[in-house]
Design a protein around this motif. Structure first.
Motif, PDB file in Angstrom:
ATOM      1  N   LEU A  57       0.836  -1.190   0.000  1.00 52.60           N
ATOM      2  CA  LEU A  57       0.000   0.000   0.000  1.00 52.60           C
ATOM      3  C   LEU A  57       0.873   1.242   0.000  1.00 52.60           C
ATOM      4  CD1 LEU A  57      -2.513  -1.118   2.779  1.00 52.60           C
ATOM      5  CD2 LEU A  57      -2.734  -1.418   0.302  1.00 52.60           C
ATOM      6  N   PRO A  58       0.453   2.291  -0.697  1.00 56.45           N
ATOM      7  CA  PRO A  58       1.262   3.515  -0.699  1.00 56.45           C
ATOM      8  C   PRO A  58       1.349   4.167   0.670  1.00 56.45           C
ATOM      9  CG  PRO A  58      -0.846   3.867  -1.811  1.00 56.45           C
ATOM     10  CD  PRO A  58      -0.728   2.404  -1.567  1.00 56.45           C
ATOM     11  N   THR A  59       0.273   4.104   1.449  1.00 56.66           N
ATOM     12  CA  THR A  59       0.248   4.673   2.797  1.00 56.66           C
ATOM     13  C   THR A  59      -0.975   4.157   3.531  1.00 56.66           C
ATOM     14  OG1 THR A  59       0.165   6.714   4.086  1.00 56.66           O
ATOM     15  CG2 THR A  59      -1.014   6.697   2.017  1.00 56.66           C
ATOM     16  N   PHE A  60      -0.945   4.257   4.847  1.00 57.73           N
ATOM     17  CA  PHE A  60      -2.129   3.932   5.626  1.00 57.73           C
ATOM     18  C   PHE A  60      -2.790   5.195   6.156  1.00 57.73           C
ATOM     19  CE2 PHE A  60      -2.496  -0.685   6.506  1.00 57.73           C
ATOM     20  CZ  PHE A  60      -3.866  -0.708   6.649  1.00 57.73           C
ATOM     21  N   SER A  61      -2.236   6.345   5.840  1.00 58.34           N
ATOM     22  CA  SER A  61      -2.821   7.601   6.274  1.00 58.34           C
ATOM     23  C   SER A  61      -4.107   7.865   5.497  1.00 58.34           C
ATOM     24  CB  SER A  61      -1.833   8.740   6.043  1.00 58.34           C
ATOM     25  OG  SER A  61      -2.401   9.977   6.406  1.00 58.34           O
ATOM     26  N   LYS A  62      -5.187   8.105   6.214  1.00 59.06           N
ATOM     27  CA  LYS A  62      -6.486   8.412   5.615  1.00 59.06           C
ATOM     28  C   LYS A  62      -6.956   7.302   4.682  1.00 59.06           C
ATOM     29  CE  LYS A  62      -5.469  13.352   5.863  1.00 59.06           C
ATOM     30  NZ  LYS A  62      -5.353  14.625   5.136  1.00 59.06           N
ATOM     31  N   ALA A  63      -6.755   6.075   5.099  1.00 59.43           N
ATOM     32  CA  ALA A  63      -7.142   4.935   4.269  1.00 59.43           C
ATOM     33  C   ALA A  63      -7.624   3.800   5.145  1.00 59.43           C
ATOM     34  CB  ALA A  63      -5.972   4.478   3.405  1.00 59.43           C
ATOM     35  N   SER A  64      -8.359   2.879   4.543  1.00 61.48           N
ATOM     36  CA  SER A  64      -8.863   1.710   5.254  1.00 61.48           C
ATOM     37  C   SER A  64      -8.754   0.506   4.329  1.00 61.48           C
ATOM     38  CB  SER A  64     -10.317   1.934   5.683  1.00 61.48           C
ATOM     39  OG  SER A  64     -11.097   2.352   4.574  1.00 61.48           O
ATOM     40  N   LEU A  65      -8.746  -0.688   4.913  1.00 67.64           N
ATOM     41  CA  LEU A  65      -8.496  -1.915   4.155  1.00 67.64           C
ATOM     42  C   LEU A  65      -9.494  -2.991   4.551  1.00 67.64           C
ATOM     43  CD1 LEU A  65      -6.691  -3.789   2.348  1.00 67.64           C
ATOM     44  CD2 LEU A  65      -5.305  -4.189   4.406  1.00 67.64           C
ATOM     45  N   LEU A  66     -10.080  -3.635   3.533  1.00 70.45           N
ATOM     46  CA  LEU A  66     -10.955  -4.784   3.741  1.00 70.45           C
ATOM     47  C   LEU A  66     -10.274  -6.016   3.159  1.00 70.45           C
ATOM     48  CD1 LEU A  66     -13.705  -6.040   4.535  1.00 70.45           C
ATOM     49  CD2 LEU A  66     -14.517  -5.461   2.229  1.00 70.45           C
ATOM     50  N   VAL A  67     -10.142  -7.055   3.975  1.00 75.36           N
ATOM     51  CA  VAL A  67      -9.480  -8.298   3.548  1.00 75.36           C
ATOM     52  C   VAL A  67     -10.481  -9.437   3.680  1.00 75.36           C
ATOM     53  CG1 VAL A  67      -7.530  -9.848   3.911  1.00 75.36           C
ATOM     54  CG2 VAL A  67      -7.281  -7.407   4.404  1.00 75.36           C
ATOM     55  N   ALA A  68     -10.670 -10.189   2.594  1.00 68.61           N
ATOM     56  CA  ALA A  68     -11.629 -11.287   2.611  1.00 68.61           C
ATOM     57  C   ALA A  68     -11.016 -12.513   1.945  1.00 68.61           C
ATOM     58  CB  ALA A  68     -12.919 -10.887   1.899  1.00 68.61           C
ATOM     59  N   GLY A  69     -11.511 -13.659   2.319  1.00 68.85           N
ATOM     60  CA  GLY A  69     -11.038 -14.898   1.721  1.00 68.85           C
ATOM     61  C   GLY A  69     -11.551 -16.084   2.508  1.00 68.85           C
ATOM     62  N   MET A  70     -11.626 -17.216   1.850  1.00 65.31           N
ATOM     63  CA  MET A  70     -12.132 -18.413   2.520  1.00 65.31           C
ATOM     64  C   MET A  70     -11.167 -18.879   3.591  1.00 65.31           C
ATOM     65  SD  MET A  70     -13.757 -20.422  -0.776  1.00 65.31           S
ATOM     66  CE  MET A  70     -14.470 -21.709   0.248  1.00 65.31           C
TER      67      MET A  70
END
Length: 538
Positions: free
Chosen positions: A223-236
């Motif tokens: 990721l370029p940065t975590f500032s002002k960002a959020s992440l969704l991670v999904a998988g079986m």
């Protein structure tokens, strides 16, 4: 059949006509010869010779006249406007020049057969750069005029077949300065057939962003940065999601600087390695615990926005806040609701507060990472899912499930990668979707010793920087009490008894630095308020 019959019907008439003409010619020739012989008084052989000579002269004169007329007619079309002649000349020169440029054999054959370019078009060899990589080749080229990168992107699977590989062997990237430029990576073997070694600490520190894993060529990707960002991670389940996230937290601790970490471990032991340096760590699958952490962070976000607004009113620079990252494993469990109306109302309120946290807290430097092994349409409310800027999806069973994780319009983006095509026997593979671009990555699998070393180093550094406290404050003792009992609220009377003070007086609020709250059951103190009081003391 009709035409043949017609011709056969006219054949006798033609014979009679030709016969009559021949008789007429003979009569005229005989008459002419007789006239010449009588007029000139010569013999028959001389008369014949004179007649033949005259006929030859007449035939030659007719041929000269016909040639002159033909040349005059031929000159008329040549008298075209100069512009048209120049255009034709330019076209001829251009066509000859293009014909003289050699075609790139492999790309031209593959793209022509895949119907990406026309059969009369070529990929010019002088417009192709072939760059070898560790396990493949990167083609950087221009498609012919009249074509764009979209023509390649729409048939990328077919193009892969022309190269004799699968779609996962191919990775396409468009240019930002030319619609005709395409970067096409072709692997010699399936992605991640050979595992890459986990990066060293200096590699993570030098990466321009937050490293998440290796790309298909073995380079760090993230990721370029975590500032002002959020992440969704999904998988079986059992696809390596927890290992991937442990790698993410480790890289954050190395490269992101000083930040606060809130952890809610829905697997009870998946994130335990980082409990030591977490501002708040909970191991629970109780929606009430999730809701309490969400409300605590929403309160912190509101307080930070109040500080920003005050700075703007006073014409001062906005304050800089320490980043906060809230990471939740198995988040779908916390959005499920029971059968009663009260449980349904609670689920609705939890979803609304979670949506507010993900969407509104970014400017206050509070980021969220949600993980789930149940990426179904109803696992996480749509209003919450739609707020995430970064998306990551490990192996899933269908394209519909992939849309839940990556977005409903994901397969309309440039060169999408279907997570259902990933090899489930290679854990940690994921499609990373950031700012409209898809990358296939495989997360780091750090050894426990490496992770523990990073955690210990961060803990030691924080203790060296933080001022020593003379003693544990009453608010900190109260926080320890509530956490030790596994509760998020304690009545005033019970807490007053713990400190040995009058529950009806002002001693307890003054002691703790925060006042009590009234609920439907009792008057008392919330864990979130006590934790906020301990931070205010620091």
């Amino acid at each position: 059949m009709g035409k043949t019959a017609h011709s056969d019907g006219r054949e006798p008439d033609d014979i009679y006509a030709h016969s009559a003409g021949a008789i007429g010619v003979l009569v005229m020739v005989t008459a002419g010869l007789t006239a010449i012989k009588v007029k000139l008084g010569v013999s028959w052989p001389v008369a014949v010779a004179l007649t033949v000579g005259a006929l030859i002269l007449l035939g030659y004169a007719a041929w000269r006249i016909k040639t002159a007329v033909t040349r005059l007619w031929a000159r008329a079309p040549a008298e075209k406007p100069a512009t048209a002649s120049a255009q034709e000349s330019t076209a001829e020169i251009t066509g000859e020049a293009e014909a003289a440029v050699p075609a790139h054999p492999e790309l031209t054959a593959a793209l022509t057969t895949a119907a990406v370019i026309g059969k009369d078009q070529i990929i010019r060899a002088d417009e192709v750069k072939s760059i070898p990589v560790s396990n493949g080749v990167l083609y950087d080229f221009l498609v012919p005029k009249g074509r764009t990168y979209e023509d390649v992107e729409k048939r990328l699977g077919t193009v892969a077949g022309m190269f004799g590989v699968t779609r996962l062997h191919m990775q396409m990237e468009r240019s930002r300065d030319n619609e005709r430029r395409v970067k096409l990576l072709k692997l010699h073997e399936p992605p991640f057939s050979q595992p890459f070694s986990a990066p060293a600490r200096r590699e993570i520190e030098s990466f321009g962003g937050i490293a998440l894993g290796h790309d298909v060529t073995g380079q760090l990707e993230g990721l370029p940065t975590f500032s002002k960002a959020s992440l969704l991670v999904a998988g079986m389940t059992q696809m390596g999601k927890t290992t991937l996230i442990n790698g993410l937290i480790t890289c954050l601790l190395i490269a992101y600087g000083d930040f606060e970490l809130y952890l809610l471990d829905g697997k009870f032991c998946g994130l335990t390695r980082f409990e030591k340096i977490a501002t708040r760590y909970e191991s629970s699958d109780d929606p009430a615990v999730f809701w309490d952490m969400v409300r605590e962070l929403n309160a912190r976000s509101d307080a930070r926005y109040a500080e920003i607004a005050e700075a703007i009113r006073n014409r001062k620079a906005p304050p800089k806040f320490k980043p906060v990252i809230f990471l939740v494993d198995e988040v779908a469990d916390f959005f499920s609701s029971g059968a009663t109306n009260e449980e349904k109302d609670q689920a609705r309120l939890i979803a609304e507060d979670a949506r507010s946290l993900v969407s509104k807290s970014l400017e206050s430097e509070i980021s969220t990472v949600f993980m789930t092994q149940r990426p179904s349409a109803n696992a996480i409310p749509v209003a919450v899912r739609d707020q995430f800027l970064y998306r990551m999806c490990l192996y899933v069973a269908s394209s519909g499930t992939a849309k839940v994780a990556l977005g409903d319009t994901y397969f309309e983006t440039v060169a999408p990668i279907n997570p259902a095509l990933l090899d489930p026997d290679i854990p940690g593979q994921a499609v990373l979707f950031v700012k409209g671009r898809s990358k296939l990555i495989r997360g780091f699998n750090f050894e426990d010793e490496f992770i523990w070393g990073v955690v210990d180093a961060v803990s030691a550094a924080r203790q060296a920087v933080e001022p020593e406290k003379d003693s544990e404050s009453p608010a900190e003792r109260a926080v320890s009490l509530l956490r030790g009992q596994g509760v998020t609220f304690m009545a005033t009377a019970e807490l007053a008894e713990f400190f040995g003070v009058d529950p009806d007086g002002k001693d307890l609020p003054d002691l703790l630095g925060v006042g009590p709250k009234r609920t439907s059951k009792a008057r008392g103190y919330r864990l979130a308020d006590l934790e906020a009081a301990t931070r205010a003391r620091v």
